[in-house]
Design a protein around this motif. Structure first.
Motif, PDB file in Angstrom:
ATOM      1  N   ASP A 208       2.409   2.796 -10.112  1.00 14.20           N
ATOM      2  CA  ASP A 208       1.501   2.947  -8.974  1.00 14.20           C
ATOM      3  C   ASP A 208       0.628   4.197  -9.032  1.00 14.20           C
ATOM      4  OD1 ASP A 208       3.487   4.743  -8.439  1.00 14.20           O
ATOM      5  OD2 ASP A 208       4.060   3.904  -6.498  1.00 14.20           O
TER       6      ASP A 208
ATOM      7  N   PHE B 115       0.527   3.426   5.116  1.00 19.24           N
ATOM      8  CA  PHE B 115       1.990   3.515   5.148  1.00 19.24           C
ATOM      9  C   PHE B 115       2.474   3.701   6.586  1.00 19.24           C
ATOM     10  CE2 PHE B 115       4.187   3.433   1.114  1.00 19.24           C
ATOM     11  CZ  PHE B 115       3.159   3.480   0.203  1.00 19.24           C
TER      12      PHE B 115
ATOM     13  N   HIS C  83       0.260  10.906  -8.672  1.00 23.38           N
ATOM     14  CA  HIS C  83      -0.066   9.472  -8.661  1.00 23.38           C
ATOM     15  C   HIS C  83      -1.560   9.224  -8.848  1.00 23.38           C
ATOM     16  CE1 HIS C  83       3.968   8.774  -6.929  1.00 23.38           C
ATOM     17  NE2 HIS C  83       3.784   7.476  -7.070  1.00 23.38           N
TER      18      HIS C  83
ATOM     19  N   HIS D  26       7.581   3.989 -12.029  1.00 24.17           N
ATOM     20  CA  HIS D  26       8.592   3.174 -11.356  1.00 24.17           C
ATOM     21  C   HIS D  26       8.886   1.934 -12.209  1.00 24.17           C
ATOM     22  CE1 HIS D  26       7.856   5.331  -7.532  1.00 24.17           C
ATOM     23  NE2 HIS D  26       6.578   5.189  -7.778  1.00 24.17           N
TER      24      HIS D  26
ATOM     25  N   ARG E 139       9.058  -9.231  -3.573  1.00 26.17           N
ATOM     26  CA  ARG E 139       8.901  -8.371  -2.404  1.00 26.17           C
ATOM     27  C   ARG E 139       7.418  -8.229  -2.038  1.00 26.17           C
ATOM     28  NH1 ARG E 139       8.487  -2.623  -3.004  1.00 26.17           N
ATOM     29  NH2 ARG E 139       8.940  -1.440  -1.121  1.00 26.17           N
TER      30      ARG E 139
ATOM     31  N   LYS F 200      -2.616   9.542  -4.322  1.00 26.46           N
ATOM     32  CA  LYS F 200      -2.185  10.743  -3.585  1.00 26.46           C
ATOM     33  C   LYS F 200      -3.141  11.865  -3.974  1.00 26.46           C
ATOM     34  CE  LYS F 200       2.676   9.482  -3.251  1.00 26.46           C
ATOM     35  NZ  LYS F 200       4.062   9.867  -3.528  1.00 26.46           N
TER      36      LYS F 200
ATOM     37  N   ARG G 154      10.292  -6.883  -7.540  1.00 24.50           N
ATOM     38  CA  ARG G 154       9.114  -6.317  -6.895  1.00 24.50           C
ATOM     39  C   ARG G 154       8.060  -7.390  -6.602  1.00 24.50           C
ATOM     40  NH1 ARG G 154       7.426  -1.147  -6.641  1.00 24.50           N
ATOM     41  NH2 ARG G 154       8.814   0.470  -7.414  1.00 24.50           N
TER      42      ARG G 154
ATOM     43  N   GLY H 262       3.708  -2.547  -6.107  1.00 22.10           N
ATOM     44  CA  GLY H 262       4.358  -1.662  -5.146  1.00 22.10           C
ATOM     45  C   GLY H 262       3.553  -1.508  -3.869  1.00 22.10           C
ATOM     46  N   ARG H 263       4.146  -0.819  -2.920  1.00 19.91           N
ATOM     47  CA  ARG H 263       3.469  -0.614  -1.641  1.00 19.91           C
ATOM     48  C   ARG H 263       2.132   0.101  -1.759  1.00 19.91           C
ATOM     49  NH1 ARG H 263       7.687   2.172   2.012  1.00 19.91           N
ATOM     50  NH2 ARG H 263       8.632   2.693   0.025  1.00 19.91           N
ATOM     51  N   PRO H 264       1.979   1.056  -2.700  1.00 21.81           N
ATOM     52  CA  PRO H 264       0.657   1.702  -2.797  1.00 21.81           C
ATOM     53  C   PRO H 264      -0.475   0.708  -3.084  1.00 21.81           C
ATOM     54  CG  PRO H 264       2.290   3.019  -3.917  1.00 21.81           C
ATOM     55  CD  PRO H 264       2.967   1.733  -3.556  1.00 21.81           C
TER      56      PRO H 264
HETATM   57  P1  AMP Z   1       7.559   1.077  -3.479  1.00 23.54           P
HETATM   58  O1  AMP Z   1       8.070   1.545  -4.813  1.00 23.54           O
HETATM   59  O2  AMP Z   1       6.785  -0.180  -3.584  1.00 23.54           O
HETATM   60  O3  AMP Z   1       8.632   1.038  -2.424  1.00 23.54           O
HETATM   61  O4  AMP Z   1       6.542   2.180  -3.000  1.00 23.54           O
HETATM   62  C1  AMP Z   1       6.975   3.517  -2.989  1.00 23.54           C
HETATM   63  C2  AMP Z   1       5.841   4.405  -3.427  1.00 23.54           C
HETATM   64  O5  AMP Z   1       4.885   4.455  -2.380  1.00 23.54           O
HETATM   65  C3  AMP Z   1       6.261   5.834  -3.644  1.00 23.54           C
HETATM   66  O6  AMP Z   1       6.657   6.044  -4.954  1.00 23.54           O
HETATM   67  C4  AMP Z   1       4.993   6.567  -3.374  1.00 23.54           C
HETATM   68  O7  AMP Z   1       4.175   6.455  -4.506  1.00 23.54           O
HETATM   69  C5  AMP Z   1       4.336   5.769  -2.282  1.00 23.54           C
HETATM   70  N1  AMP Z   1       4.589   6.230  -0.911  1.00 23.54           N
HETATM   71  C6  AMP Z   1       5.738   6.156  -0.208  1.00 23.54           C
HETATM   72  N2  AMP Z   1       5.571   6.632   1.058  1.00 23.54           N
HETATM   73  C7  AMP Z   1       4.279   7.018   1.147  1.00 23.54           C
HETATM   74  C8  AMP Z   1       3.473   7.595   2.183  1.00 23.54           C
HETATM   75  N3  AMP Z   1       3.982   7.858   3.403  1.00 23.54           N
HETATM   76  N4  AMP Z   1       2.177   7.858   1.899  1.00 23.54           N
HETATM   77  C9  AMP Z   1       1.665   7.594   0.692  1.00 23.54           C
HETATM   78  N5  AMP Z   1       2.361   7.061  -0.326  1.00 23.54           N
HETATM   79  C10 AMP Z   1       3.647   6.768  -0.108  1.00 23.54           C
END
Ligand code: AMP
Ligand code: FE
Ligand code: FE
Ligand code: ZN
Length: 282
Positions: free
Chosen positions: A12, A150, A246, A37, A99, A250, A96, A129-131
């Motif tokens: 990510d 987020f 990142h 990751h 998810r 970030k 992933r 991933g979430r990002p």
């Molecule tokens: P995941 O692995 O899909 O659960 O996403 C986690 C990743 O999201 C982390 O490694 C960070 O890169 C990023 N992340 C987590 N929390 C935040 C946040 N509050 N703001 C920005 N990036 C975040």
């Protein structure tokens, strides 16, 4: 300068491994870890890009425990060619994918006009991933920036949050060790525990085979550094530091950010390298 926690576009981050190495060479780093990751795909490209530039690339991977807390374990020195490592990581990536689909479904149920194709525009072909979801939420105007995405949608307790279906932290540490890596607790302070509970967690994880603590991190204050250093000393643990770079995901974090107080980084890295060979001799 040394930075033992960085992400590329293989997971990510937003820079390619070669771009990241070139940036770190420019900035004068002597050693950096590529710690994506759930994949080690970026390590070899980084090592190739590093050749002849006097910078050492430390192989690593970052894994997440299951449950409601964000407990992340860095595994240092994975064997890049071992089938069992590759297989384990591939399984994490498959989970992933599922998810990611579920996150999009939940956001759609909230009434958001978002789909997986759009999310994939932001990378995550291999490690979704979430990002990546966050970047799409920003692009669609549902959030002002990644952090806001987020806060509104992707944190635990928010509508788009889907917990990882992963083993609990102790089991993860043992697995990382079984896979031949050195397990280190990444940014332990950020898992939302009070000092006492975090100390207990660390003691427990040490009993499961954890060997180090990330004591310097871009999100840490001096007080947190001191707390983590005390815990490392209590248990005789390795000390590491990482920016958790990142790229554009970030934007305030550059290679080396937050590591200003890490004066003995070189000694710490040496200890980590020695631990690797101790492990080989077991
Ligand atoms: P995941 O692995 O899909 O659960 O996403 C986690 C990743 O999201 C982390 O490694 C960070 O890169 C990023 N992340 C987590 N929390 C935040 C946040 N509050 N703001 C920005 N990036 C975040
Ligand atoms: Fe990340
Ligand atoms: Fe992390
Ligand atoms: Zn990280």
């Amino acid at each position: 300068m040394i930075d033992l926690h960085m992400h590329t576009h293989c997971s990510d981050g937003t820079l390619s491994p070669a771009q990241l190495v070139s940036l770190c060479v420019q900035m004068g780093f002597s050693a950096v870890a590529i710690s994506d990751h759930d994949t080690v795909d970026g390590v070899k490209e980084a090592q190739l890009a590093a050749e002849g530039h006097g910078i050492q690339i430390i192989p690593a991977v970052e894994l997440a425990a299951g449950g409601g807390r964000e407990i992340h374990i860095l595994g240092y020195f994975p064997d890049l060619d071992a089938g069992f490592v590759q297989e384990y990581l591939a399984e994490q990536r498959r989970k992933r994918e599922k998810r990611g689909e579920e996150m999009v479904r939940r956001l759609q149920k909230e009434g958001l006009n978002i789909d997986l194709l759009g999310v994939r525009r932001h990378g995550g072909e291999k490690v979704l991933g979430r990002p990546h979801v966050a970047a799409e939420l920003v692009a669609l105007g549902y959030a002002a920036d990644i952090a806001n995405a987020f806060d509104k949608y992707l944190k635990p307790g928010r509508p788009g949050y889907v917990p990882r279906d992963n083993p609990p932290a102790g089991e993860l540490v043992a697995t990382v060790r079984d896979l031949g890596m050195i397990p280190v607790l990444a940014h332990g302070w950020l898992c939302g525990l009070m000092e006492r509970e975090l100390s207990q967690l660390i003691t427990y994880l040490v009993s499961c085979g954890m060997r180090g603590l990330e004591c310097y991190h871009s999100a840490y204050t001096v007080e947190v550094e001191r707390f983590m250093l005390r815990r490392a000393r209590d248990h005789g643990l390795l000390i590491t530091g990482g920016s958790d770079f990142h790229g554009a995901h970030k934007p305030d974090i550059l290679p080396g950010t937050g590591l200003e107080n890490w004066k003995n980084a070189k000694d710490c890295l040496n200890s980590l390298i020695i631990e690797r060979f101790r492990g080989d001799a077991r």
